[in-house]
Each structure stands twice: as C-alpha cells, then as structure tokens.
Motif scaffolding. Structure first.
Motif, PDB file in Angstrom:
ATOM      1  N   ALA A   1      30.994  -8.954  37.378  1.00  0.00           N
ATOM      2  CA  ALA A   1      30.661  -7.629  37.940  1.00  0.00           C
ATOM      3  C   ALA A   1      29.361  -7.123  37.320  1.00  0.00           C
ATOM      4  CB  ALA A   1      31.787  -6.640  37.662  1.00  0.00           C
ATOM      5  N   SER A   2      28.439  -6.623  38.155  1.00  0.00           N
ATOM      6  CA  SER A   2      27.215  -6.087  37.575  1.00  0.00           C
ATOM      7  C   SER A   2      27.196  -4.570  37.603  1.00  0.00           C
ATOM      8  CB  SER A   2      25.983  -6.672  38.264  1.00  0.00           C
ATOM      9  OG  SER A   2      26.153  -6.627  39.638  1.00  0.00           O
ATOM     10  N   ALA A   3      28.216  -3.966  38.228  1.00  0.00           N
ATOM     11  CA  ALA A   3      28.322  -2.503  38.205  1.00  0.00           C
ATOM     12  C   ALA A   3      29.785  -2.100  38.233  1.00  0.00           C
ATOM     13  CB  ALA A   3      27.584  -1.910  39.394  1.00  0.00           C
ATOM     14  N   VAL A   4      30.064  -0.917  37.658  1.00  0.00           N
ATOM     15  CA  VAL A   4      31.437  -0.426  37.577  1.00  0.00           C
ATOM     16  C   VAL A   4      31.472   1.041  37.981  1.00  0.00           C
ATOM     17  CG1 VAL A   4      33.358   0.051  36.003  1.00  0.00           C
ATOM     18  CG2 VAL A   4      32.007  -2.037  35.696  1.00  0.00           C
ATOM     19  N   LEU A   5      32.374   1.360  38.920  1.00  0.00           N
ATOM     20  CA  LEU A   5      32.613   2.761  39.287  1.00  0.00           C
ATOM     21  C   LEU A   5      33.895   3.166  38.573  1.00  0.00           C
ATOM     22  CD1 LEU A   5      32.229   3.327  43.138  1.00  0.00           C
ATOM     23  CD2 LEU A   5      31.760   5.016  41.399  1.00  0.00           C
ATOM     24  N   CYS A   6      33.849   4.241  37.773  1.00  0.00           N
ATOM     25  CA  CYS A   6      35.044   4.582  37.002  1.00  0.00           C
ATOM     26  C   CYS A   6      35.152   6.093  36.802  1.00  0.00           C
ATOM     27  CB  CYS A   6      35.009   3.863  35.662  1.00  0.00           C
ATOM     28  SG  CYS A   6      33.471   4.129  34.776  1.00  0.00           S
ATOM     29  N   GLU A   7      36.316   6.531  36.321  1.00  0.00           N
ATOM     30  CA  GLU A   7      36.515   7.961  36.037  1.00  0.00           C
ATOM     31  C   GLU A   7      36.272   8.270  34.563  1.00  0.00           C
ATOM     32  OE1 GLU A   7      40.365   9.089  37.603  1.00  0.00           O
ATOM     33  OE2 GLU A   7      39.809   8.382  39.600  1.00  0.00           O
ATOM     34  N   THR A   8      36.491   7.255  33.717  1.00  0.00           N
ATOM     35  CA  THR A   8      36.149   7.418  32.290  1.00  0.00           C
ATOM     36  C   THR A   8      35.334   6.206  31.862  1.00  0.00           C
ATOM     37  OG1 THR A   8      38.399   6.633  31.963  1.00  0.00           O
ATOM     38  CG2 THR A   8      37.981   8.893  31.323  1.00  0.00           C
ATOM     39  N   LEU A   9      34.228   6.481  31.196  1.00  0.00           N
ATOM     40  CA  LEU A   9      33.381   5.364  30.754  1.00  0.00           C
ATOM     41  C   LEU A   9      34.061   4.669  29.588  1.00  0.00           C
ATOM     42  CD1 LEU A   9      29.917   7.169  30.798  1.00  0.00           C
ATOM     43  CD2 LEU A   9      30.658   5.369  32.349  1.00  0.00           C
ATOM     44  N   PRO A  10      34.023   3.317  29.537  1.00  0.00           N
ATOM     45  CA  PRO A  10      34.623   2.625  28.404  1.00  0.00           C
ATOM     46  C   PRO A  10      33.882   2.985  27.106  1.00  0.00           C
ATOM     47  CG  PRO A  10      33.746   1.071  30.040  1.00  0.00           C
ATOM     48  CD  PRO A  10      33.405   2.426  30.514  1.00  0.00           C
ATOM     49  N   GLU A  11      34.592   2.901  25.971  1.00  0.00           N
ATOM     50  CA  GLU A  11      33.958   3.246  24.687  1.00  0.00           C
ATOM     51  C   GLU A  11      32.735   2.383  24.423  1.00  0.00           C
ATOM     52  OE1 GLU A  11      36.725   3.377  21.467  1.00  0.00           O
ATOM     53  OE2 GLU A  11      37.914   4.926  22.490  1.00  0.00           O
ATOM     54  N   LYS A  12      32.904   1.084  24.711  1.00  0.00           N
ATOM     55  CA  LYS A  12      31.766   0.168  24.533  1.00  0.00           C
ATOM     56  C   LYS A  12      31.326  -0.314  25.904  1.00  0.00           C
ATOM     57  CE  LYS A  12      31.947  -2.465  20.257  1.00  0.00           C
ATOM     58  NZ  LYS A  12      32.831  -3.561  19.863  1.00  0.00           N
ATOM     59  N   THR A  13      30.070  -0.059  26.244  1.00  0.00           N
ATOM     60  CA  THR A  13      29.599  -0.540  27.541  1.00  0.00           C
ATOM     61  C   THR A  13      28.865  -1.870  27.341  1.00  0.00           C
ATOM     62  OG1 THR A  13      27.669   0.860  27.262  1.00  0.00           O
ATOM     63  CG2 THR A  13      29.439   1.728  28.637  1.00  0.00           C
ATOM     64  N   ALA A  14      28.890  -2.690  28.390  1.00  0.00           N
ATOM     65  CA  ALA A  14      28.268  -4.015  28.279  1.00  0.00           C
ATOM     66  C   ALA A  14      26.798  -3.949  28.678  1.00  0.00           C
ATOM     67  CB  ALA A  14      29.012  -4.996  29.182  1.00  0.00           C
ATOM     68  N   ASN A  15      25.988  -4.782  28.059  1.00  0.00           N
ATOM     69  CA  ASN A  15      24.558  -4.847  28.382  1.00  0.00           C
ATOM     70  C   ASN A  15      24.359  -5.372  29.797  1.00  0.00           C
ATOM     71  OD1 ASN A  15      23.405  -3.859  26.145  1.00  0.00           O
ATOM     72  ND2 ASN A  15      23.225  -5.847  25.094  1.00  0.00           N
ATOM     73  N   GLY A  16      23.416  -4.792  30.510  1.00  0.00           N
ATOM     74  CA  GLY A  16      23.075  -5.311  31.840  1.00  0.00           C
ATOM     75  C   GLY A  16      24.058  -4.903  32.929  1.00  0.00           C
ATOM     76  N   VAL A  17      25.030  -4.089  32.557  1.00  0.00           N
ATOM     77  CA  VAL A  17      25.996  -3.622  33.576  1.00  0.00           C
ATOM     78  C   VAL A  17      25.747  -2.127  33.801  1.00  0.00           C
ATOM     79  CG1 VAL A  17      28.448  -3.291  34.117  1.00  0.00           C
ATOM     80  CG2 VAL A  17      27.705  -5.343  32.879  1.00  0.00           C
ATOM     81  N   THR A  18      25.771  -1.701  35.066  1.00  0.00           N
ATOM     82  CA  THR A  18      25.570  -0.278  35.374  1.00  0.00           C
ATOM     83  C   THR A  18      26.932   0.400  35.540  1.00  0.00           C
ATOM     84  OG1 THR A  18      23.584  -0.932  36.557  1.00  0.00           O
ATOM     85  CG2 THR A  18      24.380   1.308  36.944  1.00  0.00           C
ATOM     86  N   TYR A  19      27.076   1.569  34.922  1.00  0.00           N
ATOM     87  CA  TYR A  19      28.335   2.308  35.024  1.00  0.00           C
ATOM     88  C   TYR A  19      28.079   3.616  35.760  1.00  0.00           C
ATOM     89  CZ  TYR A  19      29.976  -0.894  31.408  1.00  0.00           C
ATOM     90  OH  TYR A  19      30.330  -2.014  30.712  1.00  0.00           O
ATOM     91  N   ILE A  20      28.930   3.913  36.720  1.00  0.00           N
ATOM     92  CA  ILE A  20      28.818   5.189  37.435  1.00  0.00           C
ATOM     93  C   ILE A  20      30.138   5.915  37.237  1.00  0.00           C
ATOM     94  CG2 ILE A  20      28.371   6.316  39.673  1.00  0.00           C
ATOM     95  CD1 ILE A  20      27.694   2.724  39.596  1.00  0.00           C
ATOM     96  N   LYS A  21      30.037   7.124  36.680  1.00  0.00           N
ATOM     97  CA  LYS A  21      31.254   7.903  36.458  1.00  0.00           C
ATOM     98  C   LYS A  21      31.407   8.903  37.599  1.00  0.00           C
ATOM     99  CE  LYS A  21      33.275  11.190  33.322  1.00  0.00           C
ATOM    100  NZ  LYS A  21      33.268  11.924  32.107  1.00  0.00           N
ATOM    101  N   VAL A  22      32.584   8.964  38.208  1.00  0.00           N
ATOM    102  CA  VAL A  22      32.853   9.925  39.290  1.00  0.00           C
ATOM    103  C   VAL A  22      34.166  10.644  38.985  1.00  0.00           C
ATOM    104  CG1 VAL A  22      31.648   8.664  41.134  1.00  0.00           C
ATOM    105  CG2 VAL A  22      34.042   8.144  40.650  1.00  0.00           C
ATOM    106  N   GLU A  23      34.402  11.713  39.733  1.00  0.00           N
ATOM    107  CA  GLU A  23      35.640  12.444  39.481  1.00  0.00           C
ATOM    108  C   GLU A  23      36.853  11.649  39.955  1.00  0.00           C
ATOM    109  OE1 GLU A  23      35.332  16.675  39.986  1.00  0.00           O
ATOM    110  OE2 GLU A  23      37.338  16.625  40.895  1.00  0.00           O
ATOM    111  N   SER A  24      36.742  11.083  41.178  1.00  0.00           N
ATOM    112  CA  SER A  24      37.875  10.319  41.718  1.00  0.00           C
ATOM    113  C   SER A  24      37.383   8.980  42.266  1.00  0.00           C
ATOM    114  CB  SER A  24      38.565  11.125  42.820  1.00  0.00           C
ATOM    115  OG  SER A  24      39.321  10.261  43.635  1.00  0.00           O
TER     116      SER A  24
END
Ligand SMILES: CC(=O)N[C@H]1[C@@H](OP(=O)(O)OP(=O)(O)OC[C@H]2O[C@@H](n3ccc(=O)[nH]c3=O)[C@H](O)[C@@H]2O)O[C@H](CO)[C@@H](O)[C@@H]1O[C@H](C)C(=O)N[C@@H](C)C(=O)N[C@H](CCC(=O)O)C(=O)O
Ligand SMILES: Nc1ncnc2c1ncn2[C@@H]1O[C@H](COP(=O)(O)OP(=O)(O)OP(=O)(O)O)[C@@H](O)[C@H]1O
Ligand SMILES: N[C@H](CCC[C@H](N)C(=O)O)C(=O)O
Ligand SMILES: [Mg+2]
Length: 483
Positions: free
Chosen positions: A61-84
C-alpha cells in the motif's frame, strides 16, 4: 490515478506525505492489497481495519485513509486522516473508478421485501425494450446478460464501483440495484448518483444488526434523504412507513397503491396459479405472477418505467411477458396432482403474504403444508413470529433448518416452536434435516394440495458451521417427485 484526484470529494482532517502519487487500486481489506494501492481502514462489527495498516503497507500500500494516524508512520507512505473512513470509502472508490454512476441511470430499490423481485423485473423489462442494462441483486449480478456471482445483496463499495464501471464500459444505459439496510447504514452506496429510488415496504428483519426497528427504518430513510433534486422516488402508499421514507427527500415523489389514491394504482380482477388479470391505472393486463404483494411489486416496476420515460401501453405489453424471479413464488407441479411452491420468504411478513397469495388462489379447495426454518446468527426475535405465521395459515407445518450457520439447528427450531400454543403444536412437526422435511411434505400431500417450501428460494447451498454445502430446494423437489 493520482491520489489527489481520488480525494476530490473527501474532507481531509490531516494529510501526511505526498498526494501527487499514482494509485493503482483501492481496498478496504488488507488481504487484497497489492503494490501502489490505497488502503481504507474501517472500524467494522468484528474487527478494526486500523489494526491491519502495517499489514497493508507490507503488501505494498502506498497510501492509507484512516480515522486515527498510527503512532509510527512508514516512510514513503501517504496518510490521510478523515472523520469517517466508512463515509470516505465509497467516495474514494467512485472517484477511482471514474464516477461510473454518472455515466448511466442508476435506480436503487430498498425495503424489507420485494427488492430482488423489482430490480430483476426492471432489468428484464429494460432489456426487452432493447437497452443495455446491469443488475446488482441478492441472487446474482448481471452485466448486460453476463452473470457475476453475488455474495451480498449490495456489494462493498469497492466491488460495487468496480462493477458499475464494468457496466458503464459495456455501454449499459440503466442499472437496477438493491440497496440493503446494511449497505445504506455502512455507506456502501456512498458517493453514488441515483436517478431514481423505490421503496417497497418495511417490516421486521435484521434487528440483530440494527437493534431497534427505528434504527432499521432510519437506515432505509437515509437512502431517500440523500437522493438529488433531479431524481424521482416511488413509494408504497399502502405501507405505514411509505410517507415517512420520502418526507425529507429533495427528489420528485410519486406513490403507488393497491388500496388508496396514488399516482400508480392497481387492483386484481382474477387470479389462478398460472397468473392474474390486473388493472393498472385503468388498463387491464394479464401477468404471470400471483399474490397481492406481487401486484405492488409490478406497480413499482410500472411506475419506474413510466418515470423513466416509457409509454404506459408499451410497459404493460412487456409486463405481461415477464416471468417469476428464481425462488420467488416459483411453482412446481407434481404428477400426483399437488403443487409445490418454492419461495424466499424469510420474515414473518413475507410468510404471511406468501400464504395469503396461496390461499387467494387455492380458495379452500386443498390443504396447505408449509416447510420452513429460520437462519442462524440472524435476528432471533423473528423466529417465533415466523412459526406463528406459518401455523396460522397452514393445515400442517414442518419446522426444519434454514442456514444454521454457527448455531445448533435444534436451538433455532426450539426458538421457533416457542411461539406456538399446545393446540398449534398438534399440527406442527419438526425435522432437522431439510431434505427429509421436504420429502415428508411430499409424502403426505394429496391431489389439490399446495406445499410451500419457504426461506431459501434461489439459494443453492446450506451454510453449516462456516461451510456452504450444495443444497437446492427446487432440485430436491424435482428429485423426490421425479420431475
Ligand atoms: C454485519 C455486516 O454487514 N458486515 C459486513 C461488514 O463487515 P464488518 O463490519 O463485520 O467488518 P469486519 O470483519 O469487522 O472488518 C473491519 C474491516 O477490517 C478489514 N479487515 C479485516 C481483516 C483483515 O485481515 N484485514 C482487514 O483489512 C475488513 O475488510 C473491514 O473493512 O463489511 C464487510 C465489507 O463490506 C461485509 O463483507 C460484511 O458482510 C458480512 C459478511 C455479512 O454477512 N453481511 C450481511 C449481514 C449483509 O451485509 N447483508 C446485507 C442484507 C441482506 C439482505 O437482506 O438482502 C447484504 O447487503 O448482503
Ligand atoms: N412486495 C412484497 N411484500 C411482501 N412480501 C414480498 C414482497 N415481494 C416479495 N415478497 C416476499 O419476500 C420474499 C423475498 O422477496 P425478494 O427476494 O424480492 O425480496 P428482497 O427484498 O430482495 O429480500 P432480501 O432482503 O433477502 O434481499 C419473496 O420470496 C416473497 O415471499
Ligand atoms: N439476505 C438475508 C437472507 C436470509 C435468507 C435465509 N435463507 C437465511 O439464511 O436466514 C440475510 O442475510 O439475512
Ligand atoms: Mg434481495
């Protein structure tokens, strides 16, 4: 597709990483992730998708849609935080697949009973009119005649949008789909543009999931609340909740009824086991269906076709050629002179309606033997009510297994029987083995009688402890009767 394009309709609370990256696929299940995918972490009823974020990244996976960001994020991966993420999943999926619902006319059918019947009849009708069409339903999905097996009544948002894209690519002009209450509540249909919506009826079902009838009703209503202004909705004026469903919709509202004033009205003139003569908006038509509830279903089909611009007389002509949907009031004739009806009734209301339909035709000229059970790991409250409905209108009832799933079959039967009085018990037997139950019914039936085998309809399996064994009510009846 670029990640930023995929997020157009999604409100991000926070973004970590680059959104100018190429996304090759989208998934809500980490086990299906491949290189370059976007993983959407959803809190489910069994587990929390957020637990599988690292698994999804391991799989590429090169991107993650989530409601809570993980404590440790991985290099080269994009995280998008949304409400739902449940809400974002449908919106992201539909963007990824190029907004397929905007390239065709999508009609959704919701309600407790009748969804498969109405969606399938509309699909068959519009193909007869010469249009390329798609169908998404409990029995099977179809892309212009090509079957795609269905696991759910309404697929998950990724599969749903993927199928809609295939339909749009195949040149489908119309798609008819069932919208289950689970799908609406879980926003599997999020981000889709509907041209029309149909409400059938609302009676008890799925309370294991929705907990209260009000939640169940509101889940269905949410579908109509979200309908756009340009769309039309057709509601059943004969149902207590018919008006409630459409009270907050922006769409054009039309009604259908067999009892009261409505835009689309019908009444039965005559009925036989082969079909009925009915009058729709003053015009007579012969149809190959029985039962008052099928008049409602046919009215919903008629109304929808007219709202989609078809001429009433043309609609009636096609209506008269349509046949019953697999496992819905499907009759089989025994050489011994009795009739077996295989039907998918799996709610108290559906059982009542099907038995009413049988009595309307039988007219006191034979006995009714009902074989039915109830599904395991589903709404327990409906079990005694189903037994009561079966007993009320049958001369003999054989309570048996449906899909026991992970429950003990005898426990389910006991729950059903608990709804019966000692007097009602006298005409009730219980046989755990469904095949034996059907065989027994066929042995005791006499000329002129009707056997109703309810609950499984088109299903070709029986699910026991997580395993689906081949099982087909119609096949078994044909086997026993040698037809
Ligand atoms: C109760 C219910 O509706 N459950 C549906 C729901 O699953 P869930 O919320 O339980 O998900 P979960 O197992 O807790 O997992 C949470 C998330 O973690 C993910 N996960 C999980 C494990 C893992 O290793 N990796 C991973 O990423 C899952 O993919 C999910 O996204 O979301 C899933 C994906 O959309 C559905 O497959 C699943 O349907 C289950 C199997 C089911 O039996 N549903 C029935 C009740 C249903 O939906 N029926 C309706 C109506 C029937 C009718 O009357 O016609 C239908 O539309 O079919
Ligand atoms: N309009 C109706 N009103 C009441 N009962 C109906 C109606 N239409 C069908 N039924 C009964 O309900 C059963 C299921 O019908 P159908 O498969 O069309 O409904 P559905 O809404 O798709 O069900 P599901 O929620 O399981 O997908 C039928 O076998 C019949 O017994
Ligand atoms: N789509 C319905 C179908 C039930 C059919 C019945 N055969 C059963 O297994 O309970 C459900 O998942 O509740
Ligand atoms: Mg269905």
């Amino acid at each position: 597709m670029k990640l930023c394009e995929l997020l157009v309709n999604i409100k991000a609370l926070a973004i970590e990483g680059n959104t100018d990256i190429e996304i090759t696929g989208i998934n809500i299940d980490s086990r299906k992730i491949c290189k370059g995918h976007l993983f959407v972490a959803i809190k489910g009823t069994v587990t929390d998708g957020h637990q599988y974020i690292s698994k999804a990244i391991e799989l590429g996976a090169s991107a993650v849609l989530c409601e809570t960001l993980p404590e440790k994020t991985a290099n080269g991966v994009t995280y998008i935080k949304v409400e739902s993420t449940e809400d974002a999943a449908g919106k992201a999926a539909t963007a990824f697949y190029g907004f397929p619902s905007e390239k065709l006319k999508l009609i959704g059918v919701t309600g407790t009973n009748g969804k498969t019947t109405i969606a399938t009849l509309l699909y068959n009708m519009f193909r007869k009119f010469g249009h390329r069409c798609g169908l998404l339903s409990t029995v099977c999905n179809y892309i212009e005649g090509k079957p795609v097996p269905a696991d759910h009544t309404t697929p998950d948002p990724i599969e749903l949008n993927r199928l809609l894209k295939c339909m749009a690519d195949e040149g489908c002009e119309y798609v008819f789909m069932e919208c289950s209450s689970h799908a609406i509540a879980q926003k599997r249909i999020g981000g889709l543009k509907f041209a029309g919506g149909i409400f059938t009826n609302l009676t008890r079902d799925h309370l294991d999931y929705h907990k209260t009838f009000e939640n169940y009703r509101d889940a269905k209503k949410a579908f109509f609340d979200s309908m756009p202004k340009e769309a039309f909705v057709i509601t059943n004026a004969d149902d207590k909740n018919g008006a409630v469903m459409v009270q907050n919709t922006k769409a054009t509202v039309k009604t259908y009824s067999t009892r009261t004033l409505a835009d689309f009205r019908a009444k039965i003139i005559e009925c036989h086991f082969e079909g009925m003569y009915i009058e729709i908006n003053g015009m007579e038509v012969g149809v190959q269906f029985i039962g008052k509830f099928n008049v409602s279903n046919l009215l919903a089909v008629y109304g929808t076709a007219v709202m989609l611009g078809k001429k009433p007389e043309d609609v009636l002509l096609v209506l008269s050629t349509l046949k019953s949907v697999s496992g819905r009031l499907e009759p089989l004739r025994a050489n011994e002179g009795f009739t077996v009806i295989v039907d998918y009734a799996h709610t108290p209301d559906a059982l009542e309606n099907v038995l009413n339909a049988i009595h309307e035709v039988l007219d006191g000229k034979g006995n009714v033997i009902t074989v039915c059970g109830a599904g395991g790991n589903r709404d327990k409250g409906k079990r005694p009510l189903m037994a009561q409905e079966a007993v009320k209108q049958s001369d003999k009832v054989i309570i048996t297994s449906d899909n026991p799933r992970f429950e003990e079959p005898q426990d389910i039967i006991n729950d059903m029987i608990a709804g019966l009085t000692p007097q009602q018990m006298r005409k009730t037997a219980s046989i755990i083995d469904r095949k034996e139950a059907i065989r027994t019914a066929c042995m005791i039936a006499q000329k002129g009688d009707v056997i109703l085998i309810a609950g499984k309809g088109h299903e070709n399996y029986q699910e026991i402890k997580g395993v689906k064994h081949h099982f087909d009510d119609k096949e078994i009846v044909r086997d026993i009767l040698g037809i």
